[in-house]
Every structure is written in C-alpha cells, then in structure tokens.
Design a protein around this motif. Sequence first.
Motif, PDB file in Angstrom:
ATOM      1  N   ALA A  92     -24.561 -12.332   3.409  1.00 11.60           N
ATOM      2  CA  ALA A  92     -23.353 -13.100   2.891  1.00 11.60           C
ATOM      3  C   ALA A  92     -23.632 -14.676   3.194  1.00 11.60           C
ATOM      4  O   ALA A  92     -22.930 -15.551   2.251  1.00 11.60           O
ATOM      5  CB  ALA A  92     -22.193 -12.730   3.403  1.00 11.60           C
TER       6      ALA A  92
ATOM      7  N   LYS B 200     -28.651 -14.498   1.509  1.00 12.98           N
ATOM      8  CA  LYS B 200     -27.827 -14.174   0.250  1.00 12.98           C
ATOM      9  C   LYS B 200     -28.542 -14.278  -0.981  1.00 12.98           C
ATOM     10  O   LYS B 200     -28.864 -13.496  -1.923  1.00 12.98           O
ATOM     11  CB  LYS B 200     -26.699 -15.237  -0.046  1.00 12.98           C
ATOM     12  CG  LYS B 200     -25.523 -15.008  -1.148  1.00 12.98           C
ATOM     13  CD  LYS B 200     -24.667 -15.845  -1.408  1.00 12.98           C
ATOM     14  CE  LYS B 200     -23.827 -15.611  -2.654  1.00 12.98           C
ATOM     15  NZ  LYS B 200     -23.254 -14.089  -2.361  1.00 12.98           N
ATOM     16  N   THR B 201     -29.981 -15.051  -0.819  1.00  2.78           N
ATOM     17  CA  THR B 201     -30.867 -15.128  -1.962  1.00  2.78           C
ATOM     18  C   THR B 201     -32.116 -15.331  -1.301  1.00  2.78           C
ATOM     19  O   THR B 201     -32.305 -15.471  -0.088  1.00  2.78           O
ATOM     20  CB  THR B 201     -30.803 -16.583  -2.955  1.00  2.78           C
ATOM     21  OG1 THR B 201     -30.653 -17.789  -1.779  1.00  2.78           O
ATOM     22  CG2 THR B 201     -29.246 -16.709  -3.380  1.00  2.78           C
TER      23      THR B 201
ATOM     24  N   THR C  29     -30.387 -11.977  -5.435  1.00  2.00           N
ATOM     25  CA  THR C  29     -28.986 -12.791  -4.927  1.00  2.00           C
ATOM     26  C   THR C  29     -28.134 -11.800  -4.555  1.00  2.00           C
ATOM     27  O   THR C  29     -27.786 -11.075  -5.485  1.00  2.00           O
ATOM     28  CB  THR C  29     -28.578 -13.632  -6.072  1.00  2.00           C
ATOM     29  OG1 THR C  29     -29.597 -14.516  -6.448  1.00  2.00           O
ATOM     30  CG2 THR C  29     -27.150 -14.392  -5.725  1.00  2.00           C
ATOM     31  N   CYS C  30     -27.464 -11.519  -3.415  1.00  2.00           N
ATOM     32  CA  CYS C  30     -26.586 -10.598  -2.856  1.00  2.00           C
ATOM     33  C   CYS C  30     -25.261 -11.260  -3.179  1.00  2.00           C
ATOM     34  O   CYS C  30     -25.057 -12.407  -3.515  1.00  2.00           O
ATOM     35  CB  CYS C  30     -26.765 -10.186  -1.394  1.00  2.00           C
ATOM     36  SG  CYS C  30     -28.485  -9.520  -1.206  1.00  2.00           S
ATOM     37  N   GLY C  31     -24.344 -10.345  -3.111  1.00  2.00           N
ATOM     38  CA  GLY C  31     -22.999 -10.632  -3.225  1.00  2.00           C
ATOM     39  C   GLY C  31     -22.244 -10.484  -4.863  1.00  2.00           C
ATOM     40  O   GLY C  31     -21.030 -11.062  -5.108  1.00  2.00           O
TER      41      GLY C  31
ATOM     42  N   CYS D  35     -28.787  -6.303  -5.232  1.00  2.00           N
ATOM     43  CA  CYS D  35     -29.146  -7.847  -4.736  1.00  2.00           C
ATOM     44  C   CYS D  35     -30.049  -8.102  -5.873  1.00  2.00           C
ATOM     45  O   CYS D  35     -29.943  -9.210  -6.485  1.00  2.00           O
ATOM     46  CB  CYS D  35     -29.545  -8.119  -3.490  1.00  2.00           C
ATOM     47  SG  CYS D  35     -28.493  -7.742  -2.294  1.00  2.00           S
TER      48      CYS D  35
END
Length: 428
Positions: A358, A362-363, A373-375, A385
């Motif tokens: 997070a 995250k990327t 890219t997560c989230g 992701c």
Amino acid sequence: MITEPSSARRPRRLRKVLGIAACVTALIAVAACNGTENGGSGESGGSGTIKVGFINQTAGSVGTYPEVTAAFEATVQYINDELDGVGGKKIELDSCAVDGTPTASQRCAQQMVTNKPAFVFLGNDYNSGVLYPILDGAGLMVIGEVPLTLPDFNAPNVAFFNSGIAGSGPVIPAYLELHPSENKGFGALVSQNPAALAAAQLLEIPLEQAGYNLQQTAVSPTATDYSSALLSLNPSQLGGITGILAANGCVAFAEAYGQQNLKTPVIANQTCYATDVLKSAGENMVGWKVTELTADPMGDSEDAVLYRKIMSTYAKDTEPNAGQGPLAFSTVMTTYNNILKPMGSSDVTSQAVKDALAGSAKTGKISLGGDYTCGGTVAALPTVCGWEIFIYEIGAGPDYSLQVIPDQVDPIDVTSTVSEAFPNGLPS
C-alpha cells in the motif's frame, strides 16, 4: 458457456502501452518457532532466517504443478546463496502440498497458522477460498502466483502481480481490437476443471462487447481425443478459436486441429506453450498465437537470462519453459526486489508486507513482466496488481520459439477491457 486453464526476433524491453484491455483431521507439525499474532516476525524460523509459508497443488485429478514448486524452491535458493538472503537472513520455506480437495487446503492453512511464517506464498490451489479466511484470521498475508478462482480476486489478505484468468480471457478481444477479423464467430474448447470453468465465464462478455459471437464446447480434462468436440464448433466457419485447457488438453486440441487441416486462427492459453506440449504436437501449432502472463522466458531479456540460470543451476530436472515455472520465478523475484530487499534487516511480517504493497511497493516492475500498480486499478478486482499480458506467435520447428507479432512488441494492457466488461466484479 465454458472455457479453460505460453526464428525470429525476441521481445525487446517492455514499454507500457495500449489502454484497452476451503482440516478437520491431521495437522502437519513442523517445529514451531517464535512469532507474533499478526503472522510472525523476522525472527520466525531458525536463527538468522525468515520463515515463509508455501502452498502448492502437486496431487489430484484436476491439475498438478510440480514445476511451480521447483521454480519457487530454485528462486529462493538463488536468493539465499547468491544474494545473501534478505538483509543477511536466509529464507526458509515452510511447504505444504494440496491435492485439489478442500480438506487438504484446510490442512495446509492450519499448518501455516501453527508454524507462524512471516507471510505465505501461494502457488496453485483450486480451493483457495478455504485458505484465505483461516490465514486472515491468523493475520497472515498471502502473495499469490496466479489468481484462478473467484475468491482469489476479493480476499482481503492476498495480492497477485498478474491478472490470471481475469486477464487471459479478456486479452483476446483486446488483441482483436488491434487485429480485427471480418468473421465475427469465435469458438472455445473449455476443460471441465474449476479454473477453466471460471475463465470461460470471463471471455464471452468482453468478446460480445468487441462485436464477436462466442460458441463454447465442454471437454473432459482427461480426454485424449478432441476431434468430435472441435468439429462441433464448425471451426472452418469461425474467425478464431481458443482453448482454455491444461497441457494434456492442448495436445489433444493441437492434434485434432492438425488432423482436420484447419487454417482458422488460434489464440491459445499459456499452458499450451510448454515443453511437453511442443514435443507432442508442436508441428500442428505453428502460427498459433498464445497468451502469456510473463514475457518470453527463453528470450534475451535480463530477467529471462536470470530465470534460465536459476533453473539450470538449482532445478536441473525441470525444463525452463515448463508450464508455470516462469510465473513462479516472477512472483518470488518481484516480491524480493520490491518488498523484501528494501526491508533489509528489518523484521519481515505479514503486516509489513501488506503495508509495503500500500506504500513503497504499491507500484513497480514485475520480474519477467510489465509494470504493476496495487490497490485496485480495477476497482471490482482489488487483489490484482498487474494487468499487462503478452501475446506471441509460435514459430516453426525444430524449437517452435515464440515470435513477436508484427506491430505488437509490448504487452497489452487489459485494464480498460476488464473494467468495462466487469464493473461489478467477476460473474459467480
């Protein structure tokens, strides 16, 4: 409707492009070590080690993945031997095998709860929906190799660096938008196993949105002759065919295709580009397109060279382009490069891994893949992701090496294709 579960120029360095696209019986006891309630700490395992759980399917009738175990173990050994582990601490895999039954999945989940690894790597498990609540209740984070069934896409304690079935179906209409066919009929042979059946549901809607009509035929995962099934699609009258199949199904598909002297374009799933398949039916697959969740593992990129080195050094009995071996390597190295290595000598815990995904991780770049890219890039499928997928063409013998398709040297980003087709999540 139904569907199932990889000379010329090698793909060059990637560029982001194309905005389309469950134990009620015995526990397996291993010596329990110190841990914390949120899934263990960097002290889990022996002195100077980091214990990491590992679950993979290696028995059962619905599919076995020994190459995944081989590649996970080989890549971890490489990190320990040549990269000095994580901040000087060696990774110790606490492994458990499932067999396609909910009981086995529950047993492995309980093993993880008892042994308290820092976090858990998940290879393949068609009953992962049994795993997640048990692991989540113990505060254990999961880094998965490939999402195969619906629970994989919404569990609160798992992340995947690739889209699995959610992308490998929709990438076909995304590709067809780039290379349209005047014939809007499309056929699919779908194996009757959980992952394939789930994947089949994910092909029809985006194909229809792209203007294509899908016909599907069910095939047995143990059948060796797909001639009648293929004929039932009236394949010569279609603009394209796909197979959502395990490796043995790919052989049956290719043999039936060759026997019927078909010229209809084929876009097959990644399991069809595997050593055993090519040895048995490669000549019938020349010119087929294959979707790949990784870049070509036999290519000349830095990641591909490293992957082959690891397999030849630490997994000598496993062919480097066998099944999901490259994907297993990609999962471990992406986790190491983007999460574990930056942590260094700090305590590695499930919460720390989750926080990294997070925040600082995250990327990032996927080993043997594109960008991630997560989230919740696709809001309805928050565990995924990475949404970039490759499509290659199978070249002529004797090696049937993957070729770059003209005008497509980069992975296809299926974010928009999936978002538009499944705004409320995948169909159940």
